[in-house]
Design an enzyme around this catalytic site. Sequence first.
Site, PDB file in Angstrom:
ATOM      1  CG  HIS A  60      -0.313   0.062   2.530  1.00  0.00           C
ATOM      2  ND1 HIS A  60       0.506  -0.924   3.035  1.00  0.00           N
ATOM      3  CD2 HIS A  60      -0.359   1.017   3.513  1.00  0.00           C
ATOM      4  CE1 HIS A  60       0.913  -0.597   4.255  1.00  0.00           C
ATOM      5  NE2 HIS A  60       0.414   0.594   4.562  1.00  0.00           N
ATOM      6  CG  HIS A  62      -0.054   4.340   4.749  1.00  0.00           C
ATOM      7  ND1 HIS A  62      -0.864   3.649   5.628  1.00  0.00           N
ATOM      8  CD2 HIS A  62      -0.809   5.390   4.301  1.00  0.00           C
ATOM      9  CE1 HIS A  62      -2.045   4.246   5.709  1.00  0.00           C
ATOM     10  NE2 HIS A  62      -2.035   5.301   4.907  1.00  0.00           N
ATOM     11  CG  ASP A  64       5.071   2.634   7.310  1.00  0.00           C
ATOM     12  OD1 ASP A  64       4.204   3.008   6.496  1.00  0.00           O
ATOM     13  OD2 ASP A  64       4.794   1.953   8.320  1.00  0.00           O
ATOM     14  CG  HIS A  65       4.257  -0.440   4.232  1.00  0.00           C
ATOM     15  ND1 HIS A  65       4.276  -1.772   4.582  1.00  0.00           N
ATOM     16  CD2 HIS A  65       3.816   0.230   5.323  1.00  0.00           C
ATOM     17  CE1 HIS A  65       3.854  -1.908   5.836  1.00  0.00           C
ATOM     18  NE2 HIS A  65       3.566  -0.702   6.304  1.00  0.00           N
ATOM     19  CG  HIS A 140      -4.153  -0.030   6.465  1.00  0.00           C
ATOM     20  ND1 HIS A 140      -4.168   0.082   7.840  1.00  0.00           N
ATOM     21  CD2 HIS A 140      -3.066   0.673   6.048  1.00  0.00           C
ATOM     22  CE1 HIS A 140      -3.134   0.811   8.232  1.00  0.00           C
ATOM     23  NE2 HIS A 140      -2.466   1.186   7.172  1.00  0.00           N
ATOM     24  CG  ASP A 210       0.582  -1.629   7.745  1.00  0.00           C
ATOM     25  OD1 ASP A 210       1.489  -2.424   7.501  1.00  0.00           O
ATOM     26  OD2 ASP A 210       0.807  -0.444   8.028  1.00  0.00           O
ATOM     27  CG  HIS A 268       3.641  -2.967  10.736  1.00  0.00           C
ATOM     28  ND1 HIS A 268       2.716  -2.147  11.359  1.00  0.00           N
ATOM     29  CD2 HIS A 268       4.068  -2.271   9.659  1.00  0.00           C
ATOM     30  CE1 HIS A 268       2.585  -1.026  10.679  1.00  0.00           C
ATOM     31  NE2 HIS A 268       3.399  -1.072   9.634  1.00  0.00           N
TER      32      HIS A 268
END
Length: 301
Positions: A60, A62, A64-65, A140, A210, A268
């Site tokens: 996805h 976001h 941090d990914h 999410h 997530d 995570h």
Amino acid sequence: MKLTILGCYAATPRTFTNPTSQVLEIKNRLFLIDCGEGTQVQLRKNKIKFSKINQIFISHLHGDHFFGLIGLISTFSLLNCNNDLHIYGPKGIKEIIMLQLRLSNSWPNFGLHFYELTSGQSELIYEDEKVLVKTIPLKHRVYTNGFLFQEKIDKRKLNIEAVEQYQIEKCYYQNIKNGKDILLDDGTLVSNEQLTFDPEQPRSYAFCSDTAYNEAVLPIIEKTDILYHEATFLQSEVNLAAKTMHSTAIEAATIAEKAQVKQLILGHYSTRYEAIELFKVEAETVFPNVLLADDGKTFDL
């Protein structure tokens, strides 16, 4: 099958922890799953060859990914990597990367292929002669997929002693591996089972990060060998988990138990906690086979 954790902590990178990224080696193929900030540094630390990575799966959008993706692509170019790079991720990933490449005039010297995902149902997104990959729709704050990696069943293995016993010529070996019976010169039919060993059972790996607690994934990941499931919070923060659409360690373990997977790997983690062992303690109250991901850790599956 081998899993190398490059990063497995939530939100922001720190000097001693990294956001989500991992490499799955399966059937001599390397798949990069998520690409948080610092991924290429972690690849070097873990002595993983950049040139062997041809497929990248982004769960996805976001940061941090995927914030490490543009840097990794740039480094591939600087290293004169010639293999095409295939990126699977949510709709928008192509626009983000192409804008950065255009404004920095940093076009790669290899083919860059995007496969943008929009479906809310599980779908097959990659397949070759040995491996297939399906999406696992997650729950999410933005459109998110996990990924299910499955080995295909190998051909049967030749039993050399049995073949030599029946004095079968080598020109028939491939037919035997393909499952065919053999008719001898004297008219005797030798079954394939007499000439071969069963192949190893195909293995599977499911990546779920997530996501809020979501039983809709159960039929997709049922009886998977290894499940990596996010566990951002402990049960004391279950309300925060629900608000941010993440999972607790107990919720991850509940999914593992209901899906009847063989092994659960947690990751995570929120950086608010002093010790990740707390996640294992909580999860094991529900599901017995729990392992903890950590940066630089390798699992031989």
